[in-house]
Design an enzyme around this catalytic site. Structure first.
Site, PDB file in Angstrom:
ATOM      1  N   ALA A 123       0.758  -1.264  -0.086  1.00  0.00           N
ATOM      2  CA  ALA A 123       0.055   0.082  -0.051  1.00  0.00           C
ATOM      3  C   ALA A 123       0.840   1.174   0.136  1.00  0.00           C
ATOM      4  CB  ALA A 123      -0.810  -0.004   1.336  1.00  0.00           C
TER       5      ALA A 123
ATOM      6  N   GLY B 176      -0.633  -5.875  -0.554  1.00  0.00           N
ATOM      7  CA  GLY B 176      -1.626  -5.737  -1.439  1.00  0.00           C
ATOM      8  C   GLY B 176      -0.908  -5.953  -2.855  1.00  0.00           C
TER       9      GLY B 176
ATOM     10  N   GLU C  78      -1.412  -9.612  -2.995  1.00  0.00           N
ATOM     11  CA  GLU C  78      -2.644  -9.703  -3.542  1.00  0.00           C
ATOM     12  C   GLU C  78      -3.061  -9.603  -5.008  1.00  0.00           C
ATOM     13  OE1 GLU C  78      -5.658  -8.987   0.092  1.00  0.00           O
ATOM     14  OE2 GLU C  78      -4.314  -7.176  -0.116  1.00  0.00           O
TER      15      GLU C  78
ATOM     16  N   GLU D 293       0.264  -7.705   6.623  1.00  0.00           N
ATOM     17  CA  GLU D 293      -0.581  -6.571   7.239  1.00  0.00           C
ATOM     18  C   GLU D 293      -0.573  -6.801   8.685  1.00  0.00           C
ATOM     19  OE1 GLU D 293      -1.674  -6.937   3.028  1.00  0.00           O
ATOM     20  OE2 GLU D 293      -0.926  -8.453   4.524  1.00  0.00           O
TER      21      GLU D 293
END
Length: 706
Positions: free
Chosen positions: A68, A107, A110, A130
């Protein structure tokens, strides 16, 4: 086709039927809003353009996608949200391949999980960290990873937050292959063409069969829930992660995604997330000392360590582990042999645990040399004394360092309390003298207080910060005073604990309450671990200057007079039977406590655990505020980082000053004023705390004022 400007962070270029989508958002290719928009637009283009046969997603620079964008932390996210981007990638009608190099974290991973095929090259780092920010993967990570690699492996990866390399990722099934050339773009294009030649279908992770064995998956989830409840006691997000993976097993994919999102938003709203994010930023901000901005560090290629006791050996190991040659100085051959043995003991333990080979140990020890002559360190770039905590002893060492060390060598003291200005004044080159306060065991503890005396050169301070980086330590700049930042504050809140013990709380209740708050150990357990004789020596040293009107609890002295110094003597506040590392309560200690109450004329009263924590934390916060007020710490965040890395402060609370902000400074000040009715001498509100409350400000407002 979508037009692109030169400065867009996502570039899409059609090469022989393959739409190469390159993320170029320095320094780490973070998933900011423009990257999310660019990825969505590229996938739309791929679906709309008949000349596109497949998509390859790669990162420019050193990383795939680092995670992020931290600049968006705490702000309202702008569309498209990352879950929508990942879903759009997975829904693409044409094969999408992610070619990973460098970091694919959070992310970033992901996004890769949403692709249909994955390739990683040597040196890649993949992970879903995270949990370290009090969150869970919120863009499908808890739903796709278990489907791809199974519940057990996914839970291990997500709950640990660890990074794995390309080969481990291949073995787990997180990626399909490891690139042959090490060039993610070249390997990725080659892989896409292989897939096209084989007419490989679109293969969506949502349909993967990693959870097909429902019995094994359920067992893995329940085992993780049980372990997490024990290991992550008091933490919010780890059990939410287990819940999310359970949803992957029990719910259809789209319902699982919605459940993951609900759990993610609960984590976002948790105070723990705010504490962990504060810790994340504070660790980075603490490196920005004034001297590191203006001065260039001196080169350090070799280290001298004076003293081979527990601390000296730990410092030597830290330097050896950083690849530096170390010369140890001791007063005689027998002491030097013990110093070497202390160093070897650390590596022998690593061998026993399977973390090191005998050959690797031998290679490290080849960089260690020892001598009983100070002349042996004439060549070193930094000399660190780690001898007995006595000012005259340390001055004698520095006289020798002044005599033998080359011009430009950094002369460092590892003192925990003593006046470094006085040490610096005793040599002819005070500009080269600095404090490097390591914490025991020095090879493991991450905190390094860089103590800055009045006459030190700015480049020596910058060198100390650079040295800390080499040793993989977290440096905190501190001014000179008795105890610097950490031990000065420690002395005050430990005194508060002593007062409560004499007033009626047992040491075991205090320790339990502090552990329940989130510390790994209570204050009396810490005394036993460190050795009660260390604090006893400090108390005797300060006796001549102690305010005779100040309250002084003698319970710890009574234990030390009996030779009960803690774990090393088999008993302290606790009993340690047969060399046990964890102690049991000692009825004799409780009898001593009761006798001391009678001697002091104290009528004992009961304390609730909440009252214990309010007093314990108020003392810590108040003295932390004094440390900032006097300029011993640059900012409140420096106090926070010192306590996170040196004193076991619960990370999810962010540090004592962040915790104070979360409770409310007016409430903390009200507590202090209430406690002051009993003991106004001890409970003196810090001028900084009073000023902030009067202005309606908080400690966070001071964190960029260095």
């Amino acid at each position: 086709m979508n037009a692109q400007t030169a400065d867009t962070p996502v570039k899409a270029e059609l090469r022989d039927g393959v739409l190469v989508v390159t993320i170029d958002n320095p320094p780490v290719n973070a998933l900011g809003v423009d990257v999310r928009r660019g990825l969505s637009a590229a996938i739309e283009r791929a679906d709309d353009d008949s000349s596109v046969q497949a998509v390859l997603i790669v990162g420019a620079g050193r990383n795939f996608i680092g995670g992020a964008d931290i600049r968006e932390f705490g702000k309202l996210p702008m569309p498209p949200a990352l879950p929508d981007v990942c879903n759009r990638i997975e829904a693409c009608a044409k094969p999408v391949v992610a070619a990973i190099h460098g970091a694919a974290l959070g992310g970033g991973l992901e996004v890769a999980l949403a692709a249909h095929y994955r390739l990683a090259v040597a040196g890649a780092k993949l992970g879903l960290p995270e949990v370290t920010l009090g969150l869970l993967p919120g863009a499908g990570g808890t739903q796709r990873a278990p489907r791809l690699i199974g519940a057990a492996a996914a839970l291990d990866l997500i709950l640990s937050g660890r990074h794995i390399g390309a080969e481990e990722a291949r073995q787990l099934g997180l990626v399909d292959r490891v690139g042959a050339s090490g060039d993610a773009l070249a390997d990725g294009i080659a892989h896409v063409h292989e897939l096209l030649a084989a007419r490989a279908p679109v293969r969506r992770t949502r349909d993967a069969a990693g959870l097909a064995d429902r019995r094994a998956s359920r067992a893995a989830i329940e085992a993780a829930r049980e372990q997490t409840a024990k290991k992550s006691r008091g933490l919010f997000s780890p059990l939410k992660i287990v819940d999310a993976v359970q949803a992957a097993l029990e719910l259809p994919f789209d319902d699982g995604l919605r459940h993951e999102r609900q759990l993610f938003l609960q984590c976002i709203d948790s105070p723990q997330r705010a504490g962990l994010v504060h810790a994340f930023f504070a660790e980075r901000e603490v490196l920005k000392a004034p001297e590191t901005r203006t001065a260039k560090p001196r080169a350090i290629a070799s280290v001298g360590v004076i003293g081979g006791g527990t601390m000296g050996a730990g410092i030597a190991v830290a330097a050896l582990d950083a690849g530096l040659p170390v010369t140890m100085i001791e007063r005689d051959d027998a002491s030097l042999a013990r110093g070497r043995a202390h160093v070897e003991k650390v590596y022998d333990a690593q061998i026993v645990k399977g973390r090191m080979t005998p050959e690797a140990k031998a290679a490290v020890m080849n960089r260690w040399t020892g001598s009983t002559s100070y002349d042996a360190i004439a060549h070193v770039d930094v000399a660190i004394e780690a001898v007995f905590e006595d000012l005259d002893v340390k001055k004698a060492v520095f006289a020798e360092l002044d005599r033998v060390c080359k011009p430009g060598a950094v002369l460092a003291t590892n003192t925990s309390y003593l006046d470094i200005d006085a040490i610096a004044a005793s040599v002819a080159r005070p500009a080269d003298v600095i404090g490097l306060h390591f914490f025991s065991p020095a090879n493991l503890m991450k905190l390094l207080e860089v103590v800055v005396p009045a006459k030190v050169s700015a480049d020596v301070v910058a060198t100390a910060f650079d040295f800390a980086k080499k040793l993989r330590k977290v440096p905190v700049r501190a001014g000179v005073c008795d105890g610097f930042i950490g031990n000065r504050v420690l002395a005050v809140y430990r005194t508060a604990a002593d007062h409560m013990m004499e007033d009626g709380a047992s040491p075991y209740q205090i320790d339990r309450a502090v552990r329940e708050f989130g510390f790994p150990m209570g204050p009396f357990q810490v005394i036993d671990l460190a050795g009660g004789d260390i604090g006893w020596a400090a108390r005797k040293r300060r006796a001549a200057t102690r305010d005779p009107a100040a309250r002084y609890v003698q319970i710890a002295d009574r234990l030390c007079e009996r030779g009960w110094f803690g774990q090393k003597t088999g008993r302290g506040f606790y009993l340690y039977a047969d060399g046990a590392r964890s102690g049991t309560p000692d009825p004799e200690v409780e009898a001593i406590v009761e006798a001391e109450r009678e001697r002091a004329g104290v009528a004992p009263r009961e304390f609730t655990d909440d009252e214990i924590i309010r007093r314990y934390m108020a003392a810590m916060i108040n003295e932390g505020a004094n440390v900032v007020h006097e300029g011993i710490a640059l900012r409140p965040l420096d106090v926070d980082v010192a306590f996170l890395y040196g004193y076991g402060f619960p990370r999810h609370r962010g540090g004592p000053m962040k915790y104070a902000d979360s409770v409310g400074l007016a409430k903390v000040l009200a507590d202090i004023r209430e406690f002051a009715k009993e003991d106004p001498r001890f409970w003196r509100p810090s001028p900084l705390l009073v000023d902030l409350v009067e202005r309606g400000a908080d400690f966070a407002s001071l964190n960029h004022a260095a």
